[in-house]
Every structure is written in structure tokens, then in C-alpha cells.
Design a protein around this motif. Structure first.
Motif, short mmCIF file in Angstrom:
data_model
loop_
_atom_site.label_atom_id
_atom_site.label_comp_id
_atom_site.label_asym_id
_atom_site.label_seq_id
_atom_site.Cartn_x
_atom_site.Cartn_y
_atom_site.Cartn_z
N ASP A 210 0.83 -1.21 0.00
CA ASP A 210 0.00 0.00 0.00
C ASP A 210 0.87 1.26 0.00
O ASP A 210 0.58 2.24 -0.70
CB ASP A 210 -0.94 0.00 1.21
CG ASP A 210 -1.98 -1.11 1.13
OD1 ASP A 210 -2.19 -1.63 0.01
OD2 ASP A 210 -2.55 -1.45 2.19
N GLY A 211 1.93 1.24 0.82
CA GLY A 211 2.81 2.40 0.89
C GLY A 211 3.49 2.66 -0.43
O GLY A 211 3.62 3.82 -0.87
N PHE A 212 3.92 1.62 -1.11
CA PHE A 212 4.56 1.82 -2.40
C PHE A 212 3.60 2.40 -3.43
O PHE A 212 3.99 3.22 -4.27
CB PHE A 212 5.11 0.49 -2.92
CG PHE A 212 5.81 0.60 -4.24
CD1 PHE A 212 5.15 0.25 -5.41
CD2 PHE A 212 7.10 1.09 -4.32
CE1 PHE A 212 5.78 0.36 -6.63
CE2 PHE A 212 7.73 1.22 -5.54
CZ PHE A 212 7.08 0.85 -6.70
N SER A 213 2.35 1.98 -3.37
CA SER A 213 1.36 2.54 -4.28
C SER A 213 1.22 4.04 -4.08
O SER A 213 1.15 4.81 -5.05
CB SER A 213 0.02 1.84 -4.07
OG SER A 213 -0.98 2.39 -4.91
N SER A 214 1.17 4.46 -2.82
CA SER A 214 1.06 5.90 -2.55
C SER A 214 2.31 6.64 -2.99
O SER A 214 2.24 7.73 -3.59
CB SER A 214 0.83 6.12 -1.05
OG SER A 214 -0.39 5.52 -0.63
N ILE A 215 3.48 6.05 -2.71
CA ILE A 215 4.73 6.69 -3.11
C ILE A 215 4.81 6.78 -4.63
O ILE A 215 5.29 7.77 -5.20
CB ILE A 215 5.93 5.91 -2.53
CG1 ILE A 215 5.96 6.07 -1.01
CG2 ILE A 215 7.23 6.40 -3.13
CD1 ILE A 215 7.00 5.21 -0.34
N SER A 216 4.31 5.77 -5.31
CA SER A 216 4.32 5.77 -6.77
C SER A 216 3.48 6.92 -7.33
O SER A 216 3.89 7.60 -8.28
CB SER A 216 3.80 4.43 -7.29
OG SER A 216 3.74 4.42 -8.69
N THR A 217 2.31 7.14 -6.71
CA THR A 217 1.46 8.25 -7.15
C THR A 217 2.19 9.57 -6.97
O THR A 217 2.16 10.46 -7.84
CB THR A 217 0.14 8.25 -6.36
OG1 THR A 217 -0.52 7.00 -6.55
CG2 THR A 217 -0.77 9.38 -6.80
#
Length: 486
Positions: A210-217
Motif C-alpha cells: 500500500d505504501g509503495f502505491s502511494s509513493i508511486s502516485t
């Protein structure tokens, strides 16, 4: 010289011979006594217990010759095993089967030969008990009966030897089965311990995803800003948009917690690796020979494996001598002893807590060494052992535990392993309501032969562990009631 025929059941006969594990074995007094007595009673210079292999004959016991065997083609015994009756050759010089035999024409100059077939339990001829003279002679009926009787003695010695070997093998299998049964009893606890770090791993990995998804955005927005900065007049508007995204996705929180999640992941995998490695170390069958082994490593593995047995009501502390040398032993069997004693300590603590719950349960396992022996001590603050049963605690199947709690085999197996198999000794220091220390002394050198059972050493007062001399620097590790990952 015509060689002896090959028996029709040769393959089965050789298989039966191999099953006795007798070929090329060391001299044994049972067989040597028989050949010596036959030589004296029948007044013959040479007496042999001979086994006929595929291409040779081999002497398990011999009197009157330095030869250890010979070629099968020239062996008189190869003719003897072709039948079920004694082979008697009064004068080999006039027997067409042997007159040009090199053992007749040359040393040991056989003239008289008498051999009795030695049979396996299933009726296969394995070899002979035979006597040889340098002069022609005959056997009286009485002398023949003596030879037949001693051949029966050889057969009995063979059967007893095989039974002892099978008993040792069965005992080793039973020990391993007992150890694996002990593992089975704590398997549910081990599964729980494995499940706990796996749970943390799953949660941590989900969080990382989940954290990587947010960082990706956020990173995509930064790339858009980068493209805009190249000359776009709305730079300030884009910066504000990125700031909004950083706040929306709580970038500061991610930067703080992602490393924590990674640490949890590493801790969890390390814990799983420790459990698996300990199980692998513990589950190896015992070694038939005593090789230099790392007692400290074996004890660490056992401490991890036994965790579910003591973790609910005790802590376990390891105080291991960091300079303990390798000790000649069977590590698999030592693992079994330490496991049995830790489980017994846990049961004693559990029993004491039922009546006196104020003081927490505590198990301490120590190692140390002197010039000629290594020491393993297992101390608990459990219920203690009543003086009236101290003399019976090593008896097989003796137990004071309720049905289903113990088999009465743990200490009996421990005693057999330490005293009989490792030539060591076990001392006991116990007091009712205070606790018990089992002290295991192992020789630093491989023993020449096992010793008989030692009397129980015990003291009727409480152990004083804090006054016990310790090496100047000890490796110490304490295991608590549970392992937590935060």
C-alpha cells in the motif's frame, strides 16, 4: 586341483552372510575361546572359525596360524559348505580333491582336515568350524561329537552377536522415535511460533504494498512537475498540487513507518530461519560414533525447539561457555537428553505454580568445562524431587506424572545415553518447593568403552546457582514468555 562347486543357493547364501556383518570384524572372545578349546580337546595344532565369501575364505578366529584367510578356490571349507554334514579328510595327499592343493603341497602342509558347516538362522551354510593337522589321522565318534557340539556353540555365538547388533539398532531407532514423539508433542506450539512471525510478515508486506502505491502516485506527480518546470508558467500551481498529494498520502508517516515495516519483515524471517534451523539440527538421527561436536549449538537448537513446552509459565536462560571446546559425543543423543530435562523442568515449574504462583518460573541451562570434562547443567525453580523417589527416577516407565503427561522414559533414556553410551555421569541437586539442578558431566576424550550404571548423586539442599563458579566470560541469552514483533 578341481575347485569346489558353487552352491545352487549362492546368492541367497551370500546375502545371509552379509546380514551377520561378520566379515573383517575384530576378534571377539566368544569365538576365540571356542577355537582354543577345540584345539586343546582334539589335540590339533590348527582350529579355525572360517566364513566363505564370494572369492575368499576369512577366519573370524584362528589358533595355530597367522593367516587371516585365503583364496576360495583352494579352501577346504568351500567344499564343506556344499553339504549339511561334516567333511572329514583323513589324508589330503590321497584325496583326489586335495592332493595337488597348494595348501597340501606347501604351508601349512594340510594332511588331516575336519570341518562342520555353520548355518544361518534360515539354513544357509555360512562357513565352518574346522580343525587341521600336519599328519594324517582319524576322528573318533566321541571327538566328532565334540566338534559338532562346538559348532553349535559357534552358531549360538553368531545368533547372539546378530541379536545384540539388532538390539542396538532397534534401540537407536527407539531413541529416535522417542525424540520424534517428543517433537510431535510440541509440534502445535512450533506451528504457532512459526505462524506468529508469518502473520507479521504478511501484515508488513501488505503495508509495504500500500505504501509503495502511494509513493508511486507521488513520484508520478513529481515527474509531471519536472516536465512543467522546464518552462511552464504555472510552476507554483503544480507545487501546490504536489504538496496536497504529500499531505493526502501522509508522506512523513510513510517515510517513518516503511523502515519499521522492513525491520519487522527481517525480524520475522530471521525468527522463521532460527526455528527451521533448530528443527533441522535437532531432528538428525543419533550418530553411531562419537565425533567432536558443538554442545552450545546443540543446546541453542533444543532451547528453540522446546519453547512451546515452557513458554507459558517460565523463562529460559542460556549461560553458555564461549570457549567450550568441541566435545566427542553424539549430538543427536545429547539433544534428546537436554530436551527431556527441559521438559521435565517445565513440568516441575508448572506443578509448583499450581500451589505457589508468586515466583515466576525460571529455567537456566549452563555449559562449562574443566581439564577433563564438560558440564551441562539444567536448573529449574520447580517443585523439586521427593527424597523417597530419587532412587527410582532413572527406572524405565517410572513416573509420578498423571496419565497422559509423561511416559517415564525421559530420564531413563537420558541416563542410558550419558552413563552407558558416553561414559559420563549425572548428578542431582534438589529441594522440595525450591527446585532442581541436573548436572551432566561428559568426558572431554572419547571413552575406550562404556561404563556401567552409576549410583545417583544427590544433595538434600537447595542449589545455589548464583555462587556457582562460572567462566570469566559467558555467552548469555534469555528467552522470555513470548517473542514479539513491533
Amino acid at each position: 586341483m578341481p575347485p569346489a562347486l558353487i552352491p545352487a543357493d549362492e546368492a541367497e547364501r551370500l546375502h545371509a552372510l552379509r546380514a551377520y556383518h561378520i566379515l573383517d570384524s575384530a576378534p571377539e572372545p566368544e569365538f576365540d575361546a571356542i577355537t582354543q578349546m577345540v584345539s586343546e580337546l582334539l589335540r590339533v595344532p590348527i582350529a579355525l572359525v572360517s566364513f566363505v565369501d564370494s572369492h575368499r575364505q576369512w577366519f573370524k578366529s584362528r589358533v595355530g596360524t597367522d593367516l587371516k584367510g585365503g583364496d576360495r578356490d583352494s579352501a577346504f571349507c568351500a567344499h564343506t559348505i556344499l553339504g549339511d554334514h561334516p567333511l572329514i579328510v583323513p589324508d589330503a595327499r590321497v584325496d583326489e580333491r586335495f592332493r595337488d592343493n597348494p595348501l597340501v603341497l606347501g604351508a601349512p602342509f594340510i594332511r588331516f582336515y575336519a570341518g562342520i558347516p555353520l548355518k544361518s538362522a534360515h539354513g544357509f551354510n555360512l562357513g565352518t568350524l574346522c580343525v587341521i593337522c600336519h599328519e594324517p589321522r582319524h576322528l573318533s565318534e566321541h571327538e566328532l561329537q565334540i566338534l559338532l557340539q562346538f559348532a553349535d556353540f559357534v552358531g549360538n555365538a553368531l545368533a547372539l552377536r546378530l541379536a545384540r547388533r539388532q538390539l542396538c539398532e532397534n534401540h537407536a531407532r527407539l531413541l529416535h522415535a522417542e525424540k520424534m514423539a517428543g517433537i510431535g508433542k510440541i509440534a502445535a506450539g512450533i506451528a504457532h511460533e512459526i505462524n506468529t512471525p508469518v502473520h507479521f510478515l504478511g501484515g508488513a508486506c501488505e503495508f509495504l504494498s500500500d505504501g509503495f502505491s502511494s509513493i508511486s502516485t507521488l513520484l508520478k506527480a513529481c515527474m509531471a512537475l519536472h516536465e512543467t518546470v522546464k518552462g511552464s508558467p504555472d510552476f507554483e500551481e503544480r507545487v501546490r498540487a504536489i504538496d496536497a498529494l504529500a499531505q493526502e498520502h501522509d508522506l512523513a508517516y510513510l517515510l517513518e513507518q516503511v523502515p519499521v515495516a522492513l525491520t519487522q519483515t527481517l525480524d520475522g524471517t530471521s525468527r522463521i530461519a532460527e526455528l527451521v534451523d533448530s528443527m533441522n539440527r535437532f531432528s538428525h538421527p543419533p550418530s553411531p560414533t562419537h565425533l567432536p561436536g558443538d554442545l552450545n549449538a546443540a543446546i541453542r537448537a533444543t532451547a528453540v525447539i522446546s519453547g512451546s513446552a515452557w513458554r507459558r509459565h517460565a523463562t529460559l536462560e542460556l549461560r553458555l561457555d564461549p570457549v567450550l571446546p568441541l566435545i566427542p559425543c553424539s549430538l543427536g543423543e545429547i539433544n534428546q537428553v537436554v530436551l527431556n530435562m527441559i521438559i521435565n523442568a517445565s513440568h516441575a515449574i508448572e506443578e509448583r505454580l499450581a500451589h505457589s504462583p508468586k515466583e515466576p518460573g525460571r529455567i537456566i541451562v549452563r555449559t562449562s568445562h574443566t581439564g577433563d570434562s564438560a558440564l551441562i547443567s539444567i536448573q529449574d525453580n520447580g517443585s523439586g524431587i521427593p527424597a523417597g523417589i530419587l532412587s527410582r527416577i532413572y527406572d524405565p516407565f517410572f513416573t509420578t506424572k498423571p496419565a497422559g503427561k509423561g511416559t517415564g522414559q525421559g530420564l531413563a533414556i537420558a541416563h542410558d545415553i550419558i552413563v552407558n553410551k558416553h561414559s559420563g555421569r549425572i548428578a542431582i541437586d534438589t529441594e522440595i518447593g525450591v527446585g532442581t539442578v541436573f548436572s551432566i558431566h561428559l568426558p572431554m576424550a572419547t571413552p575406550a568403552k562404556p561404563r556401567h550404571r552409576f549410583p545417583i548423586e544427590s544433595r538434600a539442599h537447595s542449589p545455589e546457582p548464583e555462587q556457582e563458579p562460572q567462566p570469566s566470560c559467558l555467552e548469555s541469552k534469555q528467552y522470555g514468555h513470548d517473542f514479539s514483533y513491533t
